[in-house]
Scaffold this motif. Structure first.
Motif, PDB file in Angstrom:
ATOM      1  N   HIS A 147       0.839  -1.216   0.000  1.00  0.00           N
ATOM      2  CA  HIS A 147       0.000   0.000   0.000  1.00  0.00           C
ATOM      3  C   HIS A 147       0.866   1.255   0.000  1.00  0.00           C
ATOM      4  CE1 HIS A 147       0.257   0.706   4.575  1.00  0.00           C
ATOM      5  NE2 HIS A 147       0.901  -0.418   4.365  1.00  0.00           N
ATOM      6  N   SER A 148       0.340   2.308  -0.617  1.00  0.00           N
ATOM      7  CA  SER A 148       1.020   3.608  -0.672  1.00  0.00           C
ATOM      8  C   SER A 148       0.345   4.636   0.224  1.00  0.00           C
ATOM      9  CB  SER A 148       1.028   4.138  -2.107  1.00  0.00           C
ATOM     10  OG  SER A 148       1.722   3.238  -2.950  1.00  0.00           O
ATOM     11  N   TYR A 149      -0.839   4.296   0.742  1.00  0.00           N
ATOM     12  CA  TYR A 149      -1.607   5.173   1.630  1.00  0.00           C
ATOM     13  C   TYR A 149      -1.841   4.431   2.940  1.00  0.00           C
ATOM     14  CZ  TYR A 149      -2.467   8.039  -2.490  1.00  0.00           C
ATOM     15  OH  TYR A 149      -2.293   8.842  -3.596  1.00  0.00           O
ATOM     16  N   TYR A 150      -2.001   5.176   4.029  1.00  0.00           N
ATOM     17  CA  TYR A 150      -2.143   4.549   5.344  1.00  0.00           C
ATOM     18  C   TYR A 150      -3.249   5.232   6.138  1.00  0.00           C
ATOM     19  CZ  TYR A 150       0.200   8.669   7.238  1.00  0.00           C
ATOM     20  OH  TYR A 150       0.497   9.962   7.587  1.00  0.00           O
ATOM     21  N   ALA A 151      -3.866   4.487   7.031  1.00  0.00           N
ATOM     22  CA  ALA A 151      -4.861   5.050   7.955  1.00  0.00           C
ATOM     23  C   ALA A 151      -4.138   5.495   9.218  1.00  0.00           C
ATOM     24  CB  ALA A 151      -5.919   4.006   8.282  1.00  0.00           C
ATOM     25  N   GLY A 178     -11.332  -3.807   9.965  1.00  0.00           N
ATOM     26  CA  GLY A 178     -10.542  -3.567   8.763  1.00  0.00           C
ATOM     27  C   GLY A 178      -9.100  -3.944   9.016  1.00  0.00           C
ATOM     28  N   VAL A 179      -8.447  -4.509   8.001  1.00  0.00           N
ATOM     29  CA  VAL A 179      -7.015  -4.807   8.090  1.00  0.00           C
ATOM     30  C   VAL A 179      -6.324  -4.239   6.854  1.00  0.00           C
ATOM     31  CG1 VAL A 179      -7.223  -6.831   9.569  1.00  0.00           C
ATOM     32  CG2 VAL A 179      -7.353  -7.143   7.100  1.00  0.00           C
ATOM     33  N   GLN A 180      -5.192  -3.570   7.065  1.00  0.00           N
ATOM     34  CA  GLN A 180      -4.455  -2.996   5.941  1.00  0.00           C
ATOM     35  C   GLN A 180      -3.660  -4.070   5.195  1.00  0.00           C
ATOM     36  OE1 GLN A 180      -4.216   0.422   4.594  1.00  0.00           O
ATOM     37  NE2 GLN A 180      -3.553  -1.076   3.097  1.00  0.00           N
TER      38      GLN A 180
END
Length: 200
Positions: A147-151, A178-180
């Motif tokens: 991923h390039s974006y994060y929560a 939710g899991v990244q």
């Protein structure tokens, strides 16, 4: 009897989730049929792709409002988790809002000025594990990320990870999880999380 619906929309990676469930002896249905999704005991919302192309597709089919109304255990994976947040910097996209959290792009450099490679890709460890969905998963267990974006870290964070900065590796609010990382590509630890979800 468990009936698992995998939400069908224009984001890839559904096949690997299906295979992971098959390994657990669970047959899932890939569908965008509102009634089938409502009647399922568990709902999985996977995804690989871009927030700004996925959200219009969900909205056109009324899947955004449907998902918000669900009360059974619901699991977003990777892009699925990001779309469950309030807003994503990817295309300045208003998302579903189950979690009141912003999704941000990883910075270009860290605090020392070192360049940060994106996407964050490969195995990385979790910490501060909480929630029944993490039962039997070791602190510092490794999961597979792309991923390039994060929560951001928030009160809904049930597992964290570090890549240039701390971010939410997993989130929970009520029946929404939710899991990244990709549970379906994360070996025994990822399989344990899927088992825990299906046991809810």
């Amino acid at each position: 009897m468990k009936t698992v619906a995998i939400i069908k929309y224009n984001a890839g990676n559904i096949r690997s989730v299906l295979f992971a469930l098959e390994r657990l002896g669970v047959a899932a249905t890939v569908t965008d049929d509102h009634e089938l999704i409502r009647q399922s005991s568990h709902v999985i919302f996977p995804g690989v792709g871009a927030a700004n192309s996925a959200m219009p597709y969900l909205q056109e089919r009324g899947l955004d409002q449907l998902m918000l109304s669900l009360t059974q255990p619901f699991l977003g994976i990777c892009l699925g988790m990001q779309l469950m947040c309030r807003h994503s910097e990817e295309g300045d996209t208003k998302c579903l809002g189950m979690f009141d959290i912003a999704v941000r792009k990883f910075p270009a450099t860290d605090d020392d000025g070192q360049r940060i490679k994106t996407p964050h890709m490969g195995w990385n460890s979790l910490y501060n594990l909480q929630s029944p969905i993490m039962k039997g998963v070791d602190e510092n267990a490794f999961m597979y990320f792309v991923h390039s974006y994060y929560a951001e870290i928030s009160s809904h964070t049930i597992a964290a990870c570090n890549y240039a900065l701390p971010f939410s590796a997993a989130l929970q609010k009520d029946n929404f999880f939710g899991v990244q990382f990709h549970t379906e590509k994360s070996a025994a630890a990822g399989e344990q999380i899927l088992k825990n979800f299906l046991a809810l």
